[in-house]
Design a protein around this motif. Structure first.
Motif, PDB file in Angstrom:
ATOM      1  N   ALA A   1     -26.309  28.503  24.876  1.00 30.48           N
ATOM      2  CA  ALA A   1     -27.245  27.378  24.897  1.00 30.48           C
ATOM      3  C   ALA A   1     -27.016  26.485  26.109  1.00 30.48           C
ATOM      4  N   LEU A   2     -25.755  26.300  26.509  1.00 27.03           N
ATOM      5  CA  LEU A   2     -25.463  25.482  27.687  1.00 27.03           C
ATOM      6  C   LEU A   2     -26.008  26.124  28.956  1.00 27.03           C
ATOM      7  N   VAL A   3     -25.902  27.435  29.046  1.00 26.28           N
ATOM      8  CA  VAL A   3     -26.481  28.131  30.202  1.00 26.28           C
ATOM      9  C   VAL A   3     -28.003  27.999  30.190  1.00 26.28           C
ATOM     10  N   ALA A   4     -28.605  28.111  29.012  1.00 25.17           N
ATOM     11  CA  ALA A   4     -30.055  27.960  28.904  1.00 25.17           C
ATOM     12  C   ALA A   4     -30.494  26.565  29.337  1.00 25.17           C
ATOM     13  N   ALA A   5     -29.696  25.549  29.004  1.00 29.24           N
ATOM     14  CA  ALA A   5     -30.026  24.183  29.421  1.00 29.24           C
ATOM     15  C   ALA A   5     -29.975  24.058  30.934  1.00 29.24           C
ATOM     16  N   ARG A   6     -28.979  24.673  31.542  1.00 32.53           N
ATOM     17  CA  ARG A   6     -28.858  24.615  33.004  1.00 32.53           C
ATOM     18  C   ARG A   6     -30.031  25.314  33.682  1.00 32.53           C
ATOM     19  N   LYS A   7     -30.571  26.341  33.022  1.00 31.55           N
ATOM     20  CA  LYS A   7     -31.690  27.092  33.580  1.00 31.55           C
ATOM     21  C   LYS A   7     -33.048  26.510  33.180  1.00 31.55           C
ATOM     22  N   ARG A   8     -33.036  25.389  32.414  1.00 28.87           N
ATOM     23  CA  ARG A   8     -34.265  24.721  31.987  1.00 28.87           C
ATOM     24  C   ARG A   8     -35.181  25.659  31.185  1.00 28.87           C
TER      25      ARG A   8
ATOM     26  N   GLY B   1     -35.897  30.700  24.906  1.00 31.71           N
ATOM     27  CA  GLY B   1     -34.843  31.082  25.844  1.00 31.71           C
ATOM     28  C   GLY B   1     -33.482  30.639  25.343  1.00 31.71           C
ATOM     29  N   PHE B   2     -33.420  29.419  24.789  1.00 34.05           N
ATOM     30  CA  PHE B   2     -32.171  28.937  24.201  1.00 34.05           C
ATOM     31  C   PHE B   2     -31.717  29.864  23.080  1.00 34.05           C
ATOM     32  N   ILE B   3     -32.653  30.220  22.204  1.00 34.24           N
ATOM     33  CA  ILE B   3     -32.308  31.072  21.061  1.00 34.24           C
ATOM     34  C   ILE B   3     -31.841  32.446  21.537  1.00 34.24           C
ATOM     35  N   LEU B   4     -32.527  33.004  22.529  1.00 33.07           N
ATOM     36  CA  LEU B   4     -32.163  34.327  23.026  1.00 33.07           C
ATOM     37  C   LEU B   4     -30.752  34.323  23.605  1.00 33.07           C
ATOM     38  N   LEU B   5     -30.478  33.376  24.511  1.00 27.53           N
ATOM     39  CA  LEU B   5     -29.158  33.367  25.145  1.00 27.53           C
ATOM     40  C   LEU B   5     -28.056  33.043  24.137  1.00 27.53           C
ATOM     41  N   ALA B   6     -28.330  32.103  23.228  1.00 26.68           N
ATOM     42  CA  ALA B   6     -27.320  31.765  22.228  1.00 26.68           C
ATOM     43  C   ALA B   6     -27.020  32.965  21.328  1.00 26.68           C
ATOM     44  N   THR B   7     -28.050  33.689  20.947  1.00 31.35           N
ATOM     45  CA  THR B   7     -27.866  34.803  20.015  1.00 31.35           C
ATOM     46  C   THR B   7     -27.169  35.986  20.670  1.00 31.35           C
ATOM     47  N   VAL B   8     -27.615  36.394  21.857  1.00 35.59           N
ATOM     48  CA  VAL B   8     -26.980  37.559  22.487  1.00 35.59           C
ATOM     49  C   VAL B   8     -25.528  37.256  22.844  1.00 35.59           C
ATOM     50  N   THR B   9     -25.244  35.982  23.158  1.00 37.27           N
ATOM     51  CA  THR B   9     -23.866  35.626  23.468  1.00 37.27           C
ATOM     52  C   THR B   9     -23.026  35.603  22.202  1.00 37.27           C
ATOM     53  N   GLY B  10     -23.589  35.053  21.140  1.00 39.60           N
ATOM     54  CA  GLY B  10     -22.845  34.934  19.899  1.00 39.60           C
ATOM     55  C   GLY B  10     -22.547  36.255  19.212  1.00 39.60           C
ATOM     56  N   VAL B  11     -23.468  37.212  19.299  1.00 43.50           N
ATOM     57  CA  VAL B  11     -23.292  38.466  18.545  1.00 43.50           C
ATOM     58  C   VAL B  11     -23.149  39.694  19.432  1.00 43.50           C
ATOM     59  N   GLY B  12     -23.254  39.524  20.750  1.00 44.80           N
ATOM     60  CA  GLY B  12     -23.251  40.683  21.639  1.00 44.80           C
ATOM     61  C   GLY B  12     -21.988  41.514  21.572  1.00 44.80           C
ATOM     62  N   GLY B  13     -20.825  40.858  21.684  1.00 47.05           N
ATOM     63  CA  GLY B  13     -19.575  41.609  21.665  1.00 47.05           C
ATOM     64  C   GLY B  13     -19.331  42.297  20.342  1.00 47.05           C
TER      65      GLY B  13
ATOM     66  N   THR C   1     -29.227  30.466  16.047  1.00 45.82           N
ATOM     67  CA  THR C   1     -30.518  29.784  16.178  1.00 45.82           C
ATOM     68  C   THR C   1     -30.361  28.278  15.986  1.00 45.82           C
ATOM     69  N   ALA C   2     -29.565  27.884  15.014  1.00 39.84           N
ATOM     70  CA  ALA C   2     -29.352  26.460  14.759  1.00 39.84           C
ATOM     71  C   ALA C   2     -28.662  25.790  15.944  1.00 39.84           C
ATOM     72  N   VAL C   3     -27.652  26.452  16.487  1.00 41.59           N
ATOM     73  CA  VAL C   3     -26.959  25.907  17.661  1.00 41.59           C
ATOM     74  C   VAL C   3     -27.920  25.778  18.836  1.00 41.59           C
ATOM     75  N   ALA C   4     -28.737  26.813  19.032  1.00 42.33           N
ATOM     76  CA  ALA C   4     -29.687  26.819  20.150  1.00 42.33           C
ATOM     77  C   ALA C   4     -30.703  25.688  20.027  1.00 42.33           C
ATOM     78  N   LEU C   5     -31.271  25.508  18.848  1.00 37.40           N
ATOM     79  CA  LEU C   5     -32.289  24.474  18.660  1.00 37.40           C
ATOM     80  C   LEU C   5     -31.691  23.079  18.758  1.00 37.40           C
ATOM     81  N   ALA C   6     -30.463  22.931  18.265  1.00 36.38           N
ATOM     82  CA  ALA C   6     -29.795  21.634  18.400  1.00 36.38           C
ATOM     83  C   ALA C   6     -29.553  21.309  19.873  1.00 36.38           C
ATOM     84  N   ALA C   7     -29.127  22.306  20.624  1.00 36.31           N
ATOM     85  CA  ALA C   7     -28.882  22.092  22.050  1.00 36.31           C
ATOM     86  C   ALA C   7     -30.186  21.799  22.795  1.00 36.31           C
ATOM     87  N   TRP C   8     -31.252  22.521  22.448  1.00 34.73           N
ATOM     88  CA  TRP C   8     -32.542  22.269  23.107  1.00 34.73           C
ATOM     89  C   TRP C   8     -33.030  20.848  22.808  1.00 34.73           C
TER      90      TRP C   8
END
Length: 210
Positions: A15-22, A27-39, A64-71
């Motif tokens: 989510a922090l990377v998504a914020a930097r990329k505006r 987009g927030f949900i996608l980056l937060a999710t792939v980062t959280g569950v990818g490994g 998703t909750a983390v992403a929306l809170a960050a957005w």
């Protein structure tokens, strides 16, 4: 519980990377999710087991909750999540997520009955793969390639400590704490004090993290 904590921490880095990329909320949900569950996804696929977030979709809901809170914060407090302080938060949250997932991956490998070296590899893989996907999707060079800082080495150290303590028959809580301390401690030392392997002679170009 430990895996859920790792998911949340790594989702925050996405989510922090998504914020930097505006990015927009998706987009927030996608980056937060792939980062959280990818490994963990890669780990479970290689172990030929049902992927953990399919078994327990609450992990995706957490992302998703983390992403929306960050957005929401990024929208109502412009600049709060993409300044110098946010960059430091990203680096340290990533270090915490790395340590947590190194332990989880190693424990999952041991539980599946894989050989000790494979369990260590699963720990390192679980700890690093989500961040690699995050950075690639965001158009950044993966954090593991930023510098000579210990990164994969820190993940492997956390996983190896977890496996070693488990083989010694210590209590699960001590195994967990020892693995987290080793992984996070080595990563923190690298960030704070510049711990790294020596640079190759005659090579002035940046080299991948260890």
């Amino acid at each position: 519980m430990l895996e859920a904590a790792g998911v949340v921490v790594f989702a925050l880095t996405g989510a922090l990377v998504a914020a930097r990329k505006r990015m927009d909320p998706f987009g927030f949900i996608l980056l937060a999710t792939v980062t959280g569950v990818g490994g963990g996804t890669l780990r479970d696929l290689l172990l030929d087991r049902r992927v953990f977030w399919i078994e327990a979709p609450s992990d995706v809901m957490l992302c998703t909750a983390v992403a929306l809170a960050a957005w929401t914060i990024a929208y109502f407090k412009p600049g709060m999540l993409d300044g110098w302080g946010a960059k430091r938060l990203l680096i340290w949250a990533d270090a915490a997520g790395l340590a947590l997932f190194a332990v989880v991956g190693a424990q999952k490998g041991l539980a599946a009955g894989v050989p000790i070296p494979s369990a260590i590899a699963f720990g390192a893989m679980t700890a690093t793969f989500g961040g690699i996907i995050r950075d690639l999707l965001a158009g950044d060079r993966p954090m593991v390639l930023w510098s000579r800082d210990f990164y994969v080495t820190a993940a492997a150290a956390g996983a190896a400590t977890t496996v070693g303590l488990a083989q010694m028959g210590l209590a699960p809580i001590l195994v967990m704490l020892g693995g987290i301390a080793a992984g996070f401690g080595l990563r923190a030392g690298s960030l704070l004090f510049g711990w790294s392997f020596p640079k190759l002679p005659g090579d002035d170009a940046p080299r991948p993290s260890n």
